[in-house]
Enzyme design. Structure first.
Site, PDB file in Angstrom:
ATOM      1  N   GLY A  28       0.816  -1.216   0.000  1.00 34.73           N
ATOM      2  CA  GLY A  28       0.000   0.000   0.000  1.00 34.73           C
ATOM      3  C   GLY A  28       0.842   1.254   0.000  1.00 34.73           C
ATOM      4  N   ILE A  29       0.618   2.129   0.976  1.00 36.27           N
ATOM      5  CA  ILE A  29       1.403   3.354   1.093  1.00 36.27           C
ATOM      6  C   ILE A  29       2.880   3.018   1.242  1.00 36.27           C
ATOM      7  CG2 ILE A  29       1.860   5.366   2.558  1.00 36.27           C
ATOM      8  CD1 ILE A  29      -1.140   5.372   3.260  1.00 36.27           C
ATOM      9  N   ASP A  48       7.849  -6.743   5.853  1.00 33.63           N
ATOM     10  CA  ASP A  48       6.402  -6.968   5.914  1.00 33.63           C
ATOM     11  C   ASP A  48       6.135  -8.339   6.516  1.00 33.63           C
ATOM     12  OD1 ASP A  48       3.942  -5.357   4.490  1.00 33.63           O
ATOM     13  OD2 ASP A  48       3.484  -7.494   4.690  1.00 33.63           O
ATOM     14  N   ASP A  69       6.930 -10.180  11.689  1.00 32.49           N
ATOM     15  CA  ASP A  69       5.687  -9.849  12.378  1.00 32.49           C
ATOM     16  C   ASP A  69       6.050  -8.898  13.508  1.00 32.49           C
ATOM     17  OD1 ASP A  69       3.362  -9.666  13.835  1.00 32.49           O
ATOM     18  OD2 ASP A  69       3.090 -11.829  14.094  1.00 32.49           O
ATOM     19  N   VAL A  70       5.687  -7.625  13.379  1.00 35.49           N
ATOM     20  CA  VAL A  70       6.110  -6.632  14.375  1.00 35.49           C
ATOM     21  C   VAL A  70       5.385  -6.779  15.710  1.00 35.49           C
ATOM     22  CG1 VAL A  70       6.966  -4.888  12.769  1.00 35.49           C
ATOM     23  CG2 VAL A  70       4.540  -4.909  13.394  1.00 35.49           C
ATOM     24  N   TYR A 157      -9.018   2.571  17.138  1.00 34.98           N
ATOM     25  CA  TYR A 157      -8.059   3.039  16.138  1.00 34.98           C
ATOM     26  C   TYR A 157      -7.602   4.456  16.477  1.00 34.98           C
ATOM     27  CZ  TYR A 157      -6.119   4.165  11.533  1.00 34.98           C
ATOM     28  OH  TYR A 157      -5.283   4.529  10.499  1.00 34.98           O
ATOM     29  N   LYS A 161      -3.796   5.740  17.421  1.00 34.54           N
ATOM     30  CA  LYS A 161      -3.095   6.722  16.597  1.00 34.54           C
ATOM     31  C   LYS A 161      -2.735   7.968  17.404  1.00 34.54           C
ATOM     32  CE  LYS A 161      -2.684   4.396  12.866  1.00 34.54           C
ATOM     33  NZ  LYS A 161      -1.323   3.992  12.426  1.00 34.54           N
ATOM     34  N   THR A 192      -6.412   3.096  -0.819  1.00 34.54           N
ATOM     35  CA  THR A 192      -5.658   1.855  -0.634  1.00 34.54           C
ATOM     36  C   THR A 192      -6.642   0.699  -0.465  1.00 34.54           C
ATOM     37  OG1 THR A 192      -5.586   1.849   1.795  1.00 34.54           O
ATOM     38  CG2 THR A 192      -3.924   3.196   0.647  1.00 34.54           C
TER      39      THR A 192
END
Length: 260
Positions: A28-29, A48, A69-70, A157, A161, A192
């Site tokens: 995506g971005i 990723d 995997d973060v 969300y 953020k 996206t």
């Protein structure tokens, strides 16, 4: 950088030649960010959770691919140690479950906060440590307009953020004396795959387009300039900031245009 910068130096303000950049979330971005950093001379490591996504982004720019995997803190710390010297770190990975507070499950809350907030902390800690030790580096974390303004169904969300912005400011203060800059980017609505639910509803899509001052959605490529700026010497005195790339969304007071 100094006060005697020549015109030739100004022409190279945004160059990233010789820099090693890690982009976490290469789809995506993130895919466009990879291309933008590489176009300005950086060697990019594309990270990723999906191996194919990482490989595709790396292949496009002659970079490296890493599957990670973060949400696995130990794996993130191991990756940061294995990658060695990193000059630029960009974190775009995030998720959203769009539900009202009364409908949210505990498991959904944990999923969103684990990726959007806990993993942000882990990445800042793991990659920030090496940058602080070397005395240089730039970290760019993707937040959102939802970190500042909200709507129904965006509770968790929005909280993550906003929390990411708080982490960015604190990291900027803690890392700054060692020469490391940390900033956030807050996009508005972007075309996206993650926004396909909204795009599929014509009324919803149009309402979002009309909310901003420019009257349209952003393309992923329109986030690239902000990343390159914050990564480069052009932003050498910028840290702890949140750069709004929202088409004027947060500047507009409602959707009504009164007669003048």
């Amino acid at each position: 950088m100094n006060d005697c910068t020549s015109l030739n130096d100004y022409g190279n303000l945004f160059r990233l030649d010789g820099k090693r950049a890690v982009v976490i979330g290469a789809g995506g971005i993130g895919h466009e960010v990879v291309r933008g950093l590489a176009a300005h001379g950086a060697h990019v490591i594309c990270v990723d959770r999906d191996a194919g996504t990482a490989a595709e982004a790396a292949e496009a720019v002659g970079g490296e691919a890493l599957t990670l995997d973060v949400t696995d803190a130990a794996a993130v710390h191991d990756a940061a140690a294995a990658l060695g010297e990193v000059d630029v770190l960009v974190l775009t990975a995030a998720m959203n479950v769009r539900k009202r507070i009364l409908d949210y499950t505990t498991e959904e809350f944990r999923q969103v906060t684990r990726l959007n907030l806990e993993a942000t902390f882990t990445v800042l800690q793991a990659f920030g440590r090496g940058m602080v030790e070397r005395g240089t580096g730039s970290i760019v974390v993707f937040s959102s307009i939802r970190g500042l303004v909200v709507e129904p169904g965006q509770s968790v969300y929005a909280a993550t953020k906003a929390g990411a912005i708080g982490l960015v400011k604190t990291a900027a203060v803690e890392f700054g004396e060692d020469g490391v800059r940390v900033n956030a980017i807050a996009p508005g609505v972007v075309e996206t795959p993650l926004t396909s639910q909204i795009k599929a509803d014509e009324q919803w899509y149009a309402a979002y387009a009309q909310k901003g001052a420019l009257g349209r959605w952003a393309r992923p490529s329109e986030l690239v300039g902000a990343v390159v700026y914050l990564a480069s010497d052009a932003a050498s005195f910028v840290t702890g900031s949140t750069l709004m790339v929202d088409g004027g969304w947060t500047a507009v007071d409602g959707r009504f245009t009164p007669p003048t």
